[in-house]
Design a protein around this motif. Structure first.
Motif, PDB file in Angstrom:
ATOM      1  N   ASP A 350       0.969  -1.404  -0.026  1.00 14.82           N
ATOM      2  CA  ASP A 350      -0.072  -0.024   0.052  1.00 14.82           C
ATOM      3  C   ASP A 350       0.801   1.169   0.036  1.00 14.82           C
ATOM      4  O   ASP A 350       0.421   2.133  -0.525  1.00 14.82           O
ATOM      5  CB  ASP A 350      -1.113  -0.270   1.209  1.00 14.82           C
ATOM      6  N   LEU A 354       0.461   4.359  -2.667  1.00 19.89           N
ATOM      7  CA  LEU A 354       0.307   5.573  -2.430  1.00 19.89           C
ATOM      8  C   LEU A 354       1.214   6.548  -3.086  1.00 19.89           C
ATOM      9  O   LEU A 354       1.127   7.515  -3.738  1.00 19.89           O
ATOM     10  CB  LEU A 354       0.376   5.702  -0.915  1.00 19.89           C
ATOM     11  N   ASN A 357       0.204   6.876  -6.975  1.00 18.68           N
ATOM     12  CA  ASN A 357      -0.934   7.450  -6.956  1.00 18.68           C
ATOM     13  C   ASN A 357      -1.122   8.962  -6.655  1.00 18.68           C
ATOM     14  O   ASN A 357      -2.091   9.306  -6.106  1.00 18.68           O
ATOM     15  CB  ASN A 357      -2.072   6.824  -6.417  1.00 18.68           C
ATOM     16  N   TRP A 359       0.652  11.009  -4.412  1.00 19.12           N
ATOM     17  CA  TRP A 359       1.057  11.815  -3.231  1.00 19.12           C
ATOM     18  C   TRP A 359       1.953  12.881  -3.507  1.00 19.12           C
ATOM     19  O   TRP A 359       2.700  12.812  -4.129  1.00 19.12           O
ATOM     20  CB  TRP A 359       1.583  10.526  -2.055  1.00 19.12           C
ATOM     21  N   PRO A 368      -5.036  10.792   6.677  1.00 18.76           N
ATOM     22  CA  PRO A 368      -5.830  10.057   5.923  1.00 18.76           C
ATOM     23  C   PRO A 368      -7.143  10.773   6.328  1.00 18.76           C
ATOM     24  O   PRO A 368      -7.504  11.076   7.520  1.00 18.76           O
ATOM     25  CB  PRO A 368      -5.872   8.758   6.132  1.00 18.76           C
ATOM     26  N   ALA A 372     -11.209   7.921   3.978  1.00 21.13           N
ATOM     27  CA  ALA A 372     -10.463   7.371   3.093  1.00 21.13           C
ATOM     28  C   ALA A 372     -10.507   5.763   2.664  1.00 21.13           C
ATOM     29  O   ALA A 372     -10.661   5.169   3.945  1.00 21.13           O
ATOM     30  CB  ALA A 372      -8.858   7.549   3.557  1.00 21.13           C
ATOM     31  N   ASP A 375      -6.447   1.034   1.182  1.00 18.38           N
ATOM     32  CA  ASP A 375      -5.029   0.898   1.125  1.00 18.38           C
ATOM     33  C   ASP A 375      -4.447   2.593   1.071  1.00 18.38           C
ATOM     34  O   ASP A 375      -3.443   2.758   1.486  1.00 18.38           O
ATOM     35  CB  ASP A 375      -5.176   0.865  -0.686  1.00 18.38           C
ATOM     36  N   ARG A 376      -5.300   3.552   1.150  1.00 17.52           N
ATOM     37  CA  ARG A 376      -4.731   5.058   1.455  1.00 17.52           C
ATOM     38  C   ARG A 376      -4.261   5.188   2.948  1.00 17.52           C
ATOM     39  O   ARG A 376      -3.347   5.729   3.389  1.00 17.52           O
ATOM     40  CB  ARG A 376      -5.984   6.004   0.965  1.00 17.52           C
ATOM     41  N   SER A 380      -0.593   5.643   4.321  1.00 16.37           N
ATOM     42  CA  SER A 380      -0.198   6.804   5.183  1.00 16.37           C
ATOM     43  C   SER A 380       0.658   6.171   6.328  1.00 16.37           C
ATOM     44  O   SER A 380       1.487   6.862   6.638  1.00 16.37           O
ATOM     45  CB  SER A 380      -1.442   7.431   5.655  1.00 16.37           C
TER      46      SER A 380
END
Length: 442
Positions: A350, A354, A357, A359, A368, A372, A375-376, A380
């Motif tokens: 994950d 992140l 994707n 960040w 988060p 959220a 996986d977000r 984090s």
């Protein structure tokens, strides 16, 4: 773990739904359940304005605020005298509790209140109550439509196991019948917006006590107690090492909640995937709650290390804000990982997601959102863990704790703390931490 939604001061946590797929690794139970500890602390600090609605409804005097009624007013004088008699009854009850005298505990109350009071007495004695005070908060007020009945707000202050510890407060409404010796007719569960109802107020409890922890659950979960106590004691040894200034908790307080209790203890209302949380209760204490419903046994060790590290490391008044979320959670994650090689950290997938994707590369943006996706949240926490791990590997745990103390306890800026502790500008260290996370996840 922390979520940003804290306007009403209630702790929230994020976790993995029970029965989720293998893609959501078991570590998320441990990873996300600490969110509540910091969320509660961020908004609240020590609970001081409990039961605001009850105070307003009762029209009680606020401590330290002059009454709008003249001191020589007959009604005020009568209420004050009645309050003094109620306080004397509460003192007798407190003495009886600490002496283990259930008959004395019940003696101040009407028979209708005895069932609830017996349960409270049993729960508090099982928790090895060592401190108990009852302090009236304001003057008694008449109950509308019920002549001779009165309502009094009372701040109960309690301590468990350790003698002479700092007590934790909880403000509760009590009801009384007037008389030369007023009679207690009911004790209402506290409904603080900040911490909610304590387990011992509303549940039967069975308790196990160790050298560093006290673990409580309901009779239905009694069989889990021996294993939970052993796991908690092991986790406490890890958490103690991260206590700021060496000030370890006198005992870590842990409550293992069944499905019904999870919905009621400390206000309930957590997302269904939450595995646990920690909440400040005042007096320098935090209380940890684990969700028995769907919590995999294999994830309890990591969860406990994470949660108890929050209890050991966080200041009483809470931490500075979302910009330091990564540091608070990263430290707890590092402790939860318990020295495992970085390649075995189960959130790396994950983290990669992140990083890939969008960040923005800022540690202070990792907090988060409450809604959220899984996986977000995991990503984090994973990046936060990697940032703290990098600082520990580079400077050692003692300097990391000093940095944490400067930022989280002393409220110094990251720039000031980095220069004072590490002798380097934070901007450079920040980029090094992010580069380390990217290299591990590559």
């Amino acid at each position: 773990m922390l979520v940003p939604r804290v306007p009403d001061g209630r702790p929230d946590a994020v976790g993995v739904p029970p029965g989720s797929s293998e893609r959501a690794p078991r570590r998320r139970w441990a990873l996300w359940t600490a969110l509540a500890a910091v969320a509660a602390l961020l908004a609240c600090g020590v609970p001081t304005a409990l039961l605001v609605g009850a105070v307003r409804d009762a029209g009680a005097e606020a401590p330290g605020r002059p009454s709008s009624v003249p001191a020589d007013d007959p009604a005020t004088a009568a209420a004050r005298a009645l309050g003094d008699r109620m306080a004397a009854q509460l003192d007798r009850q407190s003495t009886a509790l600490l002496r283990g005298n259930r008959a004395g505990w019940l003696a101040v109350a009407e028979p209708a209140a005895h069932g609830d009071l017996r349960r409270r007495f049993a729960a508090l004695r099982a928790l090895r109550v060592t401190g108990w005070e009852a302090r009236p908060n304001g003057l008694p007020t008449p109950v509308d439509g019920r002549p001779g009945e009165w309502r009094l707000l009372v701040e109960f202050r309690y301590c468990f196991v350790a003698p002479n510890c700092r007590t934790s407060p909880v403000l509760t409404a009590t009801r009384w019948r007037d008389g030369p010796q007023p009679r207690l007719t009911a004790v209402e569960p506290s409904r603080s917006a900040q911490t909610g109802t304590r387990p011992w107020e509303i549940s039967d409890l069975v308790v196990a006590v160790g050298q560093r922890t006290v673990v409580a659950t309901t009779p239905a979960q009694r069989k889990r107690l021996p294993a939970l106590l052993a796991q908690a004691e092991a986790a406490a040894r890890t958490a103690d090492a991260w206590a700021v200034g060496g000030r370890v908790p006198d005992r870590y307080r842990i409550f293992y909640a069944g499905r019904d209790e999870w919905r009621r203890w400390y206000g309930g209302g957590r997302p269904k995937w939450t595995g646990g949380y920690a909440v400040t209760v005042g007096g320098g204490h935090h209380e940890v709650v684990l969700n028995a419903d769907g919590l995999a046994t294999s994830g309890v060790d990591d969860l406990l290390r994470h949660e108890l590290t929050h209890a050991a490391s966080l200041p009483e008044r809470g931490y500075p804000g979302e910009s330091t979320w990564w540091l608070v959670e990263g430290l707890a994650e590092y402790a939860g990982a318990d020295g495992r090689p970085v390649g075995r950290y189960q959130g790396l997938t994950d983290v990669r997601r992140l990083l890939a994707n969008g960040w923005n590369g800022r540690l202070d943006s990792l907090t988060p959102a409450a809604d959220a996706p899984a996986d977000r949240v995991s990503g984090s926490y994973g990046i936060s863990y990697l940032a703290v791990r990098h600082l520990v590997e580079r400077y050692g745990p003692e300097r990391l704790i000093a940095f944490f103390a400067d930022v989280v306890h002393e409220r110094r800026t990251l720039d000031e703390a980095a220069e004072a502790t590490f002798g380097e500008p934070w901007s450079r260290l920040h980029d090094d931490c992010v580069a380390y996370a990217r290299s591990v996840a590559a």
